[in-house]
Design an enzyme around this catalytic site. Structure first.
Site, PDB file in Angstrom:
ATOM      1  N   HIS A  37      42.544  47.683  47.857  1.00 57.62           N
ATOM      2  CA  HIS A  37      41.112  47.832  47.596  1.00 57.62           C
ATOM      3  C   HIS A  37      40.673  49.242  47.961  1.00 57.62           C
ATOM      4  O   HIS A  37      41.241  49.872  48.824  1.00 57.62           O
ATOM      5  CB  HIS A  37      40.317  46.800  48.394  1.00 57.62           C
ATOM      6  CG  HIS A  37      40.534  45.401  47.915  1.00 57.62           C
ATOM      7  ND1 HIS A  37      41.677  44.695  48.189  1.00 57.62           N
ATOM      8  CD2 HIS A  37      39.773  44.594  47.133  1.00 57.62           C
ATOM      9  CE1 HIS A  37      41.606  43.506  47.613  1.00 57.62           C
ATOM     10  NE2 HIS A  37      40.470  43.424  46.963  1.00 57.62           N
ATOM     11  N   CYS A  63      34.026  43.829  46.089  1.00 58.26           N
ATOM     12  CA  CYS A  63      34.253  42.574  45.374  1.00 58.26           C
ATOM     13  C   CYS A  63      35.760  42.386  45.193  1.00 58.26           C
ATOM     14  O   CYS A  63      36.362  42.875  44.241  1.00 58.26           O
ATOM     15  CB  CYS A  63      33.543  42.591  44.027  1.00 58.26           C
ATOM     16  SG  CYS A  63      33.738  41.040  43.112  1.00 58.26           S
ATOM     17  N   ASP A  64      36.360  41.648  46.122  1.00 57.24           N
ATOM     18  CA  ASP A  64      37.812  41.472  46.107  1.00 57.24           C
ATOM     19  C   ASP A  64      38.362  41.065  44.745  1.00 57.24           C
ATOM     20  O   ASP A  64      39.343  41.639  44.280  1.00 57.24           O
ATOM     21  CB  ASP A  64      38.228  40.406  47.133  1.00 57.24           C
ATOM     22  CG  ASP A  64      38.172  40.916  48.545  1.00 57.24           C
ATOM     23  OD1 ASP A  64      38.488  42.102  48.755  1.00 57.24           O
ATOM     24  OD2 ASP A  64      37.829  40.136  49.437  1.00 57.24           O
ATOM     25  N   PRO A  65      37.790  40.028  44.133  1.00 56.79           N
ATOM     26  CA  PRO A  65      38.450  39.536  42.916  1.00 56.79           C
ATOM     27  C   PRO A  65      38.111  40.337  41.659  1.00 56.79           C
ATOM     28  O   PRO A  65      38.506  39.929  40.569  1.00 56.79           O
ATOM     29  CB  PRO A  65      37.945  38.091  42.807  1.00 56.79           C
ATOM     30  CG  PRO A  65      36.634  38.094  43.492  1.00 56.79           C
ATOM     31  CD  PRO A  65      36.688  39.153  44.548  1.00 56.79           C
TER      32      PRO A  65
END
Lengths: 798, 798
Positions: free
Chosen positions: B412, B480-482
């Site tokens: 990330h 926003c990880d996903p």
């Protein structure tokens, strides 16, 4: 002549029409049967709980528990609980609001009559309750992942009935990323959608191909439906769901909630009137696939065809022997269930894409008696994954993306011994000497070498992997996977593996000689000498007291002897010392006594005793398993059948048959084993003297290396109808308790109806083929497509 | 002034003595509270189901489901089922065989009265049924993994009663290698033993240290016991267990069977007579540890001491603010539950040994208001894991063996922005300029550099990780990880991250100036210009129509605009454009309109809309999550609080307060959220227009980055009592609906009782400290240990 008992019964003994029935859902709650095809396995227990897995190509589920389950290999003694995945039908009488569920769960209402009936290609329930006759059947598709269900409800009473019938099929917790379900009118199906959880982008492209939908399709349009597990159940619980209290199910979807497939069918039935339903349940990639599956399996004509196809598929698992003894249970098991279980192993490889090498080879030894061409291909595939240095991998990869998983990531030392040993059965059944000269590449070298050379490399690798005493290093386990700390430091050795190496060498040498393989006499002499040396070394270092020890640890501690408090005696070294020729007659006598004294139980012979109750750090994980479970001293049938096979090699027909008899699931023991006689379980609980209450319980695990050896014992030893390079040698080994053994042996296309009779007028075996005496008991020149009559007289013991 | 409702109530508002009660086990079945210490977390729902995890040092369970559960990070919307792990007490009246269970599961018998009471350091149930008054309490130890339970049963009726009382504590499926349980008289405990499953030998040496036993110890000797789950339940099921039909439990052990801890206590109670029990439940390594825990926690005196210690531990989580507004629910939540939740985050790090870097920093921003020294240490630890090139790891490793797991294995791009941003709160509370010069090493370089240099390297890294347009690469996700496929090919950029970079730079520059940090003016000018350039670039490329887009994908597609069918508008780019200074006033107006129109719901502001309903391959995993769940368009409170904070920066006090009000769990919404007002959940279900039925449901997940920002909003903005280099600046931002706000602000040891009143006589804020007018509203020279009185008049709006 079927057995009848209030608990279970064998019915309709005949070619592939045998069934086993259980008449009581309470006494053996975990009793189960299984169906499979090349893509899936369905294990159904008598009460309606199911374990259904399919390959895509790695094992996956479409009917889940209500929580996020760990993916794992198949476990023994699977435990059930109320929300375990299942297939149920609730039935409500609208006139009196009586409600019950079939087959038994989840309401557990006592039923008037109950029959759980296991057939080769169909599992069914036949139930009577409240004046209704109910028949439930399930079978599979042959080439698709789909469960085919039907339900018949017959108003057996004298009054008209107003019923609601509710199939309830568990879908369960599918995914924390996305799960939802609703009824799709154009499919007439409840479809649950999910996204297999992942986090890494590379996984997305793999997961794209997964069947992330679960569908429950019906032939008839339901009156209402429910797709939301928690809301369906409501306050009443699964045993008394709220939603069934209402007139209709309310057509409730699931949105990031646990899905379920429930439908309601109103059925007003006049006396004797009957109503029929058909359903499909399975995984799918998308609606298009569901549509295709529905068209292929749901309407009447395709459904009938599909059942015939599936029957035909299962019928391919016919063995080379039909027994007609005076023991119906023996006939039934050997004629139907045992080859069926072997065929399952050969077809599905224990639902693994990387079967352990030793399992893959032994399971395919079973296929030698069913479809030898499958075994042939498997042996070739196995050798193509051998390394140029002779070593064999821990697992055989069955597809391009397959990876070594779980136990296959732990280095085991025994994988080279199995092919020469199991090859003997293949050659006996096929005489396929040609295969021996087939050129096969290696995993790390494209230049092919002959099958013979591969075997020699394997033997050479085994001979090289020994210490200065000539004993085989065990590394992190041999046949006994969890014996992982005997030699993890690189020093520990295995008595069993040393003996197995000698046995593999001897077997190979015998094959070379018998089939006149292109191996130089000097080479054979060298190998023979090596086997002798190994046997000598084992005798020198590992025969301690009255039996063979199990090995010597990294700490140079000999274990599996009287000096140990637990794990005093192991079965395998005794069995394989008999096979390898290491055990003298005197030793054998003493070993057999000790096995009888320390290892024999009413449920069979334990693998070791006493079971370990705490960790032994120079032995390893086996000592941490629960006492009496799996390798820690259960009646581990794979080890037991090695023992039986070795007993037969020594002519101990009575002892061998005792082991086999105890191994076969039986009426007499079923309340303790908890298992119906449709498969040999991986183990029965051991630790007989330590935990007598649990002893004998079946693992309910139908994956086991036992069965191909058991079949081999029955064909080659008990019936004594063993192939060889010349034809078929007749040499039955009837136990004292059998005076007659008839049946049919199918051998390379010839069909031999045999009748073996004990006769006090003969001093040795007398063999007549079509009434002609065969002086050497060797049947030669048998022709494919020809029927023969074989009469054998065997002398009385004594 | 407690709220009273048939459903729930707030009681006893006061310092750390607040409780929240639920009076009905049916209307909010998943309502729960949680207790924790540094080693474990216990989430108890109102019906007796429990999720208990402990760190050893990785998260583990000692009370399991009945099947092999997958180990996973904490999931939202946890689902319960009948055999979910729980803590129950069955009570049987021997005179009439009436049987019921408390707190509610598993029998679900309607109770005469029910109260589920959540306190800071204790959870209790107060139940009346069949003339019995029953009190159950649970709390934890402070430094050990142990649940401390007590049960009181009072015969409230006029007749003598002959009762049996049966605690039932789930142990569940522990291991496929070994699991067993039995009563140990010398411990007066049921002890379940297991071996954590493993296969590789290296794992053995790690697992050796695991607490593989689960014990249930009692103060009183039971009359009988049962340790075998399946046999206990028998045919009757968990809602009517067979074993309770007998006079005694039969003292049944479990041997490779699912364990449970059940004890029987016979209790003959005269009218008004009371009986008391105390129990411990937890994991242990061995009997010695159990013995020690029993001695430390079970007898009366240690038990009382332990409760006091635990109260004291929880009481450390006191924030820097006590509100006394006219809204009791606001006071209650801000004074007790919100700092408690922050303290939990700061203490347990979401039960992770590798908290995500952004979470770790923001959670420690919360600790700035409770124990700034903890935040200080956390910031230092964080920077010590920064690389010399300025990049920050995806997670912070909290112990030597910790490894990056789950989402932390995905790269990330945002981890560098958080420390400069959160540092502002730390410096405001502490004025700890010294820290800025502390020398800290890097993960890949032992040569330490100052804190300042670390921050600059982080900013430089962010500035370097931009494309030729000056926009920040998103890699496989930002905050926003996903959102993992916008830029996984290396080209995609994030509007949010670009804006966050600008905001981080501006925040840092302001800190440098305000605290006169040793940073050259030219450096600051350079950074300032970079922030301007970023804002310009974002405006040029990503302001589309009436709002800021979310990013540009690898395919050079701008997304998060009107042109998209789903995911038209994202909240974060609007909020952070306001924070970074990218949004003009005109743009802001238009953005706020669109947020109101597209994102606002009765349950708060959604993170994006419309929610995605199918995969978008150049956006990624977020589009595969269920619509309205988590990042796919829920009311994701972390994003919502960024929005509120940004509104405050723009002086939008009313809009900001509306967001905060909706975020706080409330009486009004509780039947839809399903949650009690004791924590801010990670999200409420969104997709308000797509799935209105489910909208507003709480995730029941009390791990969230929201809370430190919420507290900051309340302290710095709503109350406007924000520290700075000079002291404390008074600048309240009362929403229209509040005309008064009193309370106490604790600041660097000074105690300031404040009273903010709206007054139509003032045109601007008027501040009086101890009655002295402070012309610039800047409180200077506050002394630790001194009490002040602060009176603030704020003008009417408009």
């Amino acid at each position: 002549m079927p057995h009848k008992s209030p608990i279970y019964s064998l019915n309709n003994v005949g070619d592939f029409s045998s069934t086993v029935s259980l008449h009581d859902p309470k006494s053996m709650p975990n009793a189960c049967g299984f169906l499979w095809n090349s893509k899936m396995v369905l294990q159904m227990n008598c009460r309606g709980y199911a374990v259904s897995q399919f390959m895509q190509p790695e094992p996956a589920k479409f009917s889940h528990a209500p929580n996020l389950e760990q993916k794992t290999f198949v476990q023994p003694e699977h435990s059930y609980f109320s929300h375990h995945p299942g297939r149920f039908f609730y039935i409500k009488d609208h006139d009196n609001n009586e409600l019950f569920s079939v087959p038994y769960e989840p309401m557990r209402v006592p039923l008037d009559t109950f029959e759980f009936k296991l057939g080769s290609s169909e599992i069914s329930w036949h139930i009577e309750h409240l004046g209704l006759k109910i028949t439930i059947t399930v079978s599979l598709a042959t080439d698709d992942c789909v469960e085919r269900w039907s339900l018949q409800v017959n108003n057996h009473s004298t009054k008209a009935r107003r019923l609601s019938i509710y199939p309830y099929f568990s879908i369960g917790y599918m995914s924390w990323m996305n799960q939802s379900a609703q009824f799709e009118p154009h499919l007439n199906a409840i479809v649950a959608s999910s996204v297999t959880p992942y986090q890494k982008v590379e996984q997305y492209f793999k997961n794209k191909e997964l069947k992330d939908q679960t569908f429950f399709a019906a032939q008839q349009v339901p009156d209402s439906w429910h797709a939301n597990q928690l809301e369906f159940e409501g306050h009443g619980g699964l045993h008394n769901p709220d939603a069934l209290g209402d007139e209709t199910l309310g057509n409730v979807d699931a949105r990031f909630q646990t899905p379920v497939a429930v439908m309601q069918y109103r059925a007003d039935l006049a006396p004797q009137q009957e109503t029929n339903y058909r359903f499909l349940f399975g995984p799918a990639k998308d609606h298009d696939e569901i549509e295709r599956l529905i068209a292929d399996y749901l309407p009447d004509a395709p459904a009938i065809k599909a059942q015939q196809q599936y029957q035909d598929y299962i019928a391919q698992g016919r063995g080379c022997l039909t027994l007609d003894s005076d023991v119906p249970a023996l006939n039934d098991f050997v004629n139907h269930w045992l080859p069926r279980q072997m065929f399952y192993h050969g077809g599905v490889n224990r639902l693994s894409s990387d079967p352990q090498t030793r399992n893959y080879i032994q399971d395919n030894m079973g296929m030698c008696y069913i479809q030898p061409s499958v075994a042939r291909q498997a042996f070739i595939l196995t050798l193509s994954q051998q390394q140029r240095d002779g070593s064999m991998p821990d697992g055989i990869l069955l597809h391009d993306d397959a990876q070594l998983k779980y136990i296959n990531q732990v280095p085991h030392s025994d994988h080279c011994v199995w092919l020469p040993i199991c090859l003997a059965a293949y050659l006996a059944e096929t005489d396929d000497v040609e295969l021996m000269n087939l050129a096969i590449p290696f995993s790390d070298c494209a230049t092919p070498q002959s099958f013979i050379k591969h075997i020699e490399l394997a033997l050479d690798w085994l001979l090289g992997a020994r210490d200065e005493r000539g004993l085989s290093y065990i590394e992190q386990g041999d046949w006994c996977d969890p014996m992982n700390m005997v030699g993890y430091k690189g020093l520990g050795v295995s008595a069993w593996l040393s003996l197995a190496t000698a046995y593999a060498i001897n077997t190979w040498c015998e094959l070379c000689e018998q089939y006149q393989l292109a191996v130089a006499p000097a080479t054979l002499a060298y190998y023979r000498q090596q086997a002798i040396d190994i046997n000598t070394a084992v005798n020198q270092h590992l025969y301690v007291g009255k039996w063979f020890a199990r090995g010597i640890t990294d700490e140079n501690r000999v274990f599996g002897t009287e000096a140990d408090e637990q794990g005093k005696i192991f079965l395998n070294p005794q069995s394989w010392a008999m096979l390898s020729g290491a055990a003298s007659e005197q030793q054998q006598e003493s070993m057999l006594d000790e096995i009888k004294r320390q290892l024999m139980t009413p449920f069979g012979v334990m693998m070791l005793a006493p079971s370990y109750t705490s960790m032994v750090e120079d032995i390893g994980r086996v000592t941490q398993k629960h006492p009496g479970v799996s390798e820690n001293g259960s009646v581990y049938n794979h080890a037991a059948i090695f023992y039986a096979y070795s007993l037969y090699q020594q002519g101990q027909a009575d002892l061998a048959f005792e082991v086999i008899e105890k191994m076969m699931p039986s009426l007499e023991q079923c309340l303790q084993t908890g298992q119906l006689p449709v498969y040999v379980p991986n183990y029965y609980r051991g630790a007989y003297h330590q935990y007598p209450k649990q002893a004998g319980r079946s693992s309910h695990l139908f994956n086991t290396g036992t069965i191909s050896w058991l079949y081999r014992c029955i064909v080659e030893e008990l019936c004594g109808l063993k192939g060889n390079s010349a034809g078929l040698l007749v040499n039955p080994k009837l136990p004292s308790q059998l005076n007659r053994l008839g049946g049919q042996r199918r051998f390379k296309g010839a069909v031999i109806d045999f009748n073996i009779v004990r006769c006090n007028k003969v001093g040795s075996i007398e063999t007549r083929l079509d009434h002609q005496l065969i002086s050497d008991n060797q049947l030669v020149g048998l022709k494919a497509g020809t029927n023969y009559r074989l009469d054998v007289l065997v002398p009385h013991h004594g």
